[in-house]
Design an enzyme around this catalytic site. Structure first.
Site, PDB file in Angstrom:
ATOM      1  N   ASP A 123       0.801  -1.225   0.000  1.00  5.59           N
ATOM      2  CA  ASP A 123       0.000   0.000   0.000  1.00  5.59           C
ATOM      3  C   ASP A 123       0.837   1.281   0.000  1.00  5.59           C
ATOM      4  OD1 ASP A 123      -2.660  -0.985  -0.088  1.00  5.59           O
ATOM      5  OD2 ASP A 123      -2.396  -1.730   1.945  1.00  5.59           O
ATOM      6  N   ASP A 181      -6.963  -3.853  -5.654  1.00  2.00           N
ATOM      7  CA  ASP A 181      -6.595  -2.549  -5.099  1.00  2.00           C
ATOM      8  C   ASP A 181      -5.146  -2.165  -5.431  1.00  2.00           C
ATOM      9  OD1 ASP A 181      -8.257  -4.349  -3.710  1.00  2.00           O
ATOM     10  OD2 ASP A 181      -8.327  -3.106  -1.933  1.00  2.00           O
TER      11      ASP A 181
END
Ligand code: GLY
Length: 404
Positions: A123, A181
C-alpha cells in the site's frame, strides 16, 4: 502519377479528419450551481478537518468514526490509509490556502516518513504518493523526492517476476495473494522512473497491470478481489474475494479501484489497451442494473439485499475521480457520459445524506462508506479515503471551469 497521389492524399486527409472528429472530446461544461456547491464544500471541509485534527494523538492517523457509539478510531502510520489524511489536508490547502492545514500536513508527514522503508505492505502508493507525492507537486523538495524514491524501492521488493505481480498481502507460506486494489500503488512507480530514469519501476508497473488484466478480470470486465498465485510458476491457484459479498461477486470499491487504476495506466503509458480496459470497466459499472440512479453503488454490485443493502460512498468517490480523468481521454459520446455520471455523484455526495453537518461525523467530510463488510469492520461509517477521493474529484471537476 499525380492523379494517383492526389486521391490518396485526399483519402488520408478525410480519414484523419474523421478519426479526429470521432475522437474529439465533448465540450465538458461544468454547471455553475455545482461549482458553487463545490466551493462551499471546500470551505466546509477546511473547518471539518480542523475538527478531525483534534481527534488524533500526536502519532495517530484518522481511520474512522462510529456514529452509533460516538467513538473515534485512529491508526498508526503503518495502516494502509495513513497517506489520505495528509493528502486531503494538502488538497484543501491548495484550494483554501489555509496555513493551519499545511502546518498539520507537514507535522503528520513527519510521523509518516518512516514508512518509506516498509517492505511488508503493497500500500505504499496510497500511503506515500497521496501524501509526499502531492507535497512534492505543491512544493518540490529533495527530501520528499528521496522519500518517494525509497518508497518505490520498498514497493518494488514485493515484485515476483515468476508471477508478474507485486505481492499484496503477506499470508501463510505457499500463498501469493494479489488484490485488485494493488493497481492504485503503481502511480508511484511511474513517477519513480520519470524521476530517476531507472526503467525497472516502469517495467514492474506494466507487468503487474498486464498480469492483473489477464487474471483478475471476468469476460464482462468485472473483477475478482483476490487472486492467489503459485509463487514458483505464476499459475493461478484461486480466484476469490476478501471484502466482497462472494467469490463471484463484484465488490464495489474493487471495481472503482480498477477503473481508476487503468485510467492512470493509460495516462502513464499511452497504451490503448489500458484505455480500452478502463472504458470496458466503466461500461460494466455504468450499465449495471444494480447501480442506483444517484450513482452511489451498493457495497457490492451483487449484494443479496439490494435495494436495502448499504451504499458505499468511498466506491462512488473513487469512481467520480476516475471518470473525471477518463472522460478527457475518451470520444465525445463516452466522455460526456462519464462526465455526467461524475456530476451526479458529486451532487449526491454534496447533499446532507452523505455530507456531514459541520462539527459532526468525527470531523470527516462524508458519511456512509463500507470498509470490510464480511469482517464486520468499518460498516456504514466515514472513511479517510472517501474524503480524499471526493476532494480530488471536486478539484478535477473545477478544473473543467475555464475561468479557474
Ligand atoms: N483494501 C483496501 C480497500 O478496502 O479498498
Amino acid at each position: 502519377m499525380k492523379f494517383k497521389i492526389l486521391p490518396a492524399l485526399l483519402c488520408t486527409l478525410c480519414f484523419t479528419m474523421i478519426s479526429f472528429l470521432s475522437l474529439a472530446q465533448a465540450n465538458f461544461k461544468p454547471q455553475k450551481e455545482l461549482l458553487f456547491t463545490i466551493k462551499k464544500n471546500f470551505t466546509d471541509a477546511d473547518a471539518q478537518y480542523k475538527v478531525l485534527a483534534k481527534q488524533i494523538g500526536p502519532d495517530e492517523f484518522p481511520k474512522t468514526y462510529h456514529p452509533d457509539v460516538n467513538k473515534q478510531e485512529n491508526s498508526n502510520s503503518g495502516w494502509w490509509c495513513s497517506g489520505f489524511y495528509p493528502g486531503s489536508l494538502l488538497y484543501l490547502y491548495q484550494e483554501n490556502k489555509d496555513q493551519q492545514l499545511l502546518t498539520e500536513a507537514n507535522r503528520i508527514m513527519g510521523v509518516l516518513a518512516k514508512e518509506q522503508f516498509n517492505t511488508h505492505t503493497h500500500d505504499l502508493g496510497f500511503m506515500m504518493y497521496c501524501s509526499f507525492g502531492n507535497a512534492n507537486k505543491i512544493g518540490p523538495k529533495p527530501e520528499y523526492r528521496q522519500i518517494l524514491v525509497n518508497s518505490a524501492k520498498s514497493l518494488s521488493t514485493r515484485f515476483n517476476p515468476a508471477v508478474g505481480c507485486i505481492k499484496s498481502w503477506d499470508s501463510k507460506p505457499g500463498d501469493y495473494l494479489v488484490i485488485i486494489d494493488n493497481l492504485m500503488n503503481l502511480e508511484l512507480l511511474f513517477w519513480a522512473t520519470r524521476e530517476t530514469g531507472d526503467s525497472s519501476y516502469y517495467k514492474i508497473a506494466v507487468t503487474h497491470a498486464n498480469t492483473t488484466m489477464k487474471n483478475h478480470y471476468r469476460p464482462d470486465y468485472s473483477s475478482y478481489h483476490v487472486i492467489n498465485y503459485d509463487a514458483q510458476t505464476g499459475a493461478v491457484k484461486e480466484k476469490k474475494t476478501a471484502q466482497g459479498f462472494a467469490n463471484e461477486s463484484a465488490w464495489a470499491r474493487g471495481q472503482s479501484w480498477g477503473l481508476y487504476g487503468y485510467t492512470v495506466l493509460y495516462r502513464e503509458t499511452h497504451d490503448k489497451k489500458y484505455l480500452d480496459q478502463a472504458q470496458n470497466i466503466a461500461h460494466f459499472i455504468l450499465t449495471n442494473p444494480n447501480l442506483p440512479a444517484d450513482k452511489i453503488p451498493y457495497w457490492d454490485y451483487n449484494a443479496t439485499n439490494i435495494p436495502n443493502a448499504l451504499k458505499d460512498a468511498s466506491a462512488a468517490a473513487v469512481m467520480a475521480s476516475a471518470l473525471l480523468e477518463l472522460c478527457r481521454y475518451s470520444d465525445a459520446k463516452k466522455g460526456q457520459e462519464y462526465f455526467n455520471v461524475a456530476q451526479i455523484i458529486l451532487k449526491t455526495l454534496s447533499a446532507p445524506r452523505y455530507k456531514a453537518a459541520a462539527g459532526t461525523n468525527g470531523g470527516f467530510i462524508l458519511q456512509h462508506s463500507v470498509g470490510h463488510f464480511p469482517a464486520g469492520t468499518e460498516i456504514d461509517v466515514p472513511l479517510s479515503y472517501a474524503d480524499y477521493y471526493f476532494i480530488e474529484a471536486m478539484k478535477r471537476y473545477q478544473a473543467f471551469d475555464k475561468k479557474k
